[in-house]
Motif scaffolding. Structure first.
Motif, short mmCIF file in Angstrom:
data_model
loop_
_atom_site.label_atom_id
_atom_site.label_comp_id
_atom_site.label_asym_id
_atom_site.label_seq_id
_atom_site.Cartn_x
_atom_site.Cartn_y
_atom_site.Cartn_z
N LYS A 135 1.32 -1.09 0.10
CA LYS A 135 -0.05 -0.42 -0.25
C LYS A 135 0.91 1.50 -0.41
CE LYS A 135 -3.93 -1.92 2.79
NZ LYS A 135 -4.57 -1.79 3.75
N SER A 191 -11.46 -0.31 -9.63
CA SER A 191 -10.49 -1.21 -8.97
C SER A 191 -10.38 -3.11 -9.99
CB SER A 191 -10.94 -1.59 -7.88
OG SER A 191 -10.07 -2.21 -6.44
N LEU A 218 -5.19 -2.98 -8.39
CA LEU A 218 -5.77 -2.18 -6.98
C LEU A 218 -6.49 -4.19 -6.51
CD1 LEU A 218 -5.60 -0.26 -4.49
CD2 LEU A 218 -7.28 0.27 -6.06
N GLU A 245 -6.43 -3.42 -1.01
CA GLU A 245 -6.46 -2.64 -1.13
C GLU A 245 -4.95 -2.15 -1.44
OE1 GLU A 245 -7.27 0.03 1.83
OE2 GLU A 245 -9.41 0.59 0.56
#
Length: 477
Positions: free
Chosen positions: A304, A325, A378, A382
């Motif tokens: 991340k 995403s 992604l 996350e």
């Protein structure tokens, strides 16, 4: 990052030197300097440079073998207000001179061993073989140079995919602020941190300034194969596959390339493993803490963002439209840690660094982003999953082949430490291309049938070739 944005690199060190002047700061073999001593010898270099007219906007070449003087030259250049340009002694002399000329370097700090091959450089030269001897005869500058966060800190030449060196210009602000916020992840006061990466590899900035910003010790070494006792080791994952990792090691910082299962299995379970994703064009962006006993597939995660000051997006490489995403696209990085661009390469700079259309309402500094050339997606947790390079997507018989997917499959096989997949001539008479996999070590027992499962037929290499020695860049990649 606003509260840290006014920092410059060398002030991180100077603040620490005032706080813990007697602690060890730098070590090379049996020789070492305390923070107070390192500050004094760097001031001597800064004073010499200032009296030669070096200041803000200047470039200073640094041509040094490993040792105390390499770090002293870097600190002294920054204190004088200049940006430093690291040069490898192993580079051809003509290449070094061309780079110095392109950058417009006004001064060169070198060891006397390189005097003859640098004779044609017309700028000022400081022969730095003994930093303590220099400090005995050179006073500090009469006035401290005023350095602003957006002033350049260093210029690093990288060959990239074309083989033609290009100079990346990085400013103080984003680098210093990032180090100030994240140094605690790898070191604290008294931590012994390795500096074994090449100083023409951008990771050297973190290797030097993270420890020096918190009171740690920079242990200068030639490589990780003959390293003195350290607490934190920063290295490429592929180098770990060829080294014995000490059980007493507290942390390993992986950077520069994706880790593989072959590099993870050599690490003691008591050692903390951090994978930090960055590039010469932008400072550290993401962090992944790796579980050495975890699932091998998670090694493709680059983690991340290090903070909300590191904005990341996934875009379509062709249309530059943002993707949702889960979709695979090119990673784009924004924020203060993005570099100024490539010196005297306006076309390449405008292609790689651009004003993001989705940030049209932002001011110029906030809307400028860098396209990394890295394919990611992604995930639901996350975290960003690294899937290879945009240019690594090959086409064979109308099929698109993601090389990273095939290479990851190969390195998951026991005994395989590294793998590269390329197109090669298969049938010269018919002009046909075939997919060929190169694996190391050559003794690894790998056949096409051993990894056919899980791959589409068009992504299965026609043959596998064993290789023991890979050609590598100066940074070890």
């Amino acid at each position: 990052m606003e509260k840290d944005a006014g920092m410059v690199l060398h002030t991180l060190f100077e603040q620490t030197a005032r706080r813990v002047p007697t602690l060890p700061a730098l070590q090379w073999k049996a020789d070492s300097l305390t923070y107070e001593e390192l500050d004094r010898v760097a001031d001597a270099v800064s004073g010499w440079l200032s009296r030669k007219g070096v200041g803000r906007g200047s470039f200073v070449g640094v041509l040094q073998e490993r040792g105390l003087e390499m770090v002293v030259a870097i600190l002294g250049s920054l204190k004088a207000g200049a940006a430093y340009l690291p040069l490898l002694p192993s580079w051809p002399t003509e290449q070094r001179l061309e780079i110095l000329d392109e950058a417009g370097c006004c001064c060169l700090i070198l060891q006397s061993a390189f005097r003859c091959e640098s004779a044609s450089f017309t700028g000022a030269k400081l022969e730095l073989d003994d930093c303590r001897a220099l400090a005995r005869v050179e006073p500090p500058p009469a006035e401290r140079a005023e350095v602003l966060p957006m002033d350049l800190a260093y210029l690093i030449y990288t060959s990239g995919s074309t083989g033609k060196p290009k100079g990346v210009m990085m400013h103080h602000g984003g680098t210093a602020a990032n180090i100030s916020r994240n140094a605690h992840l790898s070191c604290e006061e008294g931590t012994r941190c390795s500096f074994s990466n090449s100083y023409t590899f951008d990771v050297h900035v973190a290797d030097i300034f993270k420890p020096l910003s918190v009171g740690g010790v920079v242990i200068v070494t030639r490589d990780i194969f003959r390293i003195p006792p350290v607490d934190t080791l920063s290295t490429l994952p592929s180098r770990v596959t060829r080294a014995r990792v000490p059980r007493a090691l507290k942390r390993i910082i992986f950077t520069g390339e994706p880790p593989t299962q072959a590099s993870i299995v050599r690490i003691p379970s008591t050692t903390r493993v951090l994978n930090i994703f960055g590039a010469t064009e932008f400072f550290d962006a993401t962090l992944k803490i790796i579980d050495v006993h975890g699932c091998p597939s998670k090694l493709q995660s680059i983690g991340k963002p290090l903070g909300d000051y590191v904005p990341l997006w996934v875009m379509d490489p062709d249309s530059k439209e943002l993707l949702q995403s889960g979709a695979v696209g090119e990673l784009v990085v924004g924020g203060l840690q993005v570099s100024r661009g490539y010196i005297k390469r306006p076309e390449l700079t405008s292609y790689k660094f651009f004003q993001a259309p989705w940030l049209a309402s932002e001011k110029q500094e906030g809307g400028r982003v860098y396209r990394t050339g890295d394919l990611v997606r992604l995930c639901q947790d996350e975290e960003y999953e690294y899937l290879g390079r945009v240019e690594q997507q090959l086409k064979l018989n109308g099929h698109r082949i993601d090389c990273a997917t095939v290479e990851n499959k190969l390195t998951s096989i026991e005994g395989v430490s590294e793998a590269v997949v390329v197109l090669r001539d298969g049938d010269l008479e018919r002009g046909q291309l075939v997919l060929v996999a190169y694996v190391s070590p050559s003794s690894a027992a790998v056949s096409v049938s051993s990894f056919r499962d899980g791959l589409p037929a068009h992504m299965v290499p026609t043959r596998v070739v064993g290789i023991d020695t890979w050609p590598r860049t100066s940074s070890g990649k």
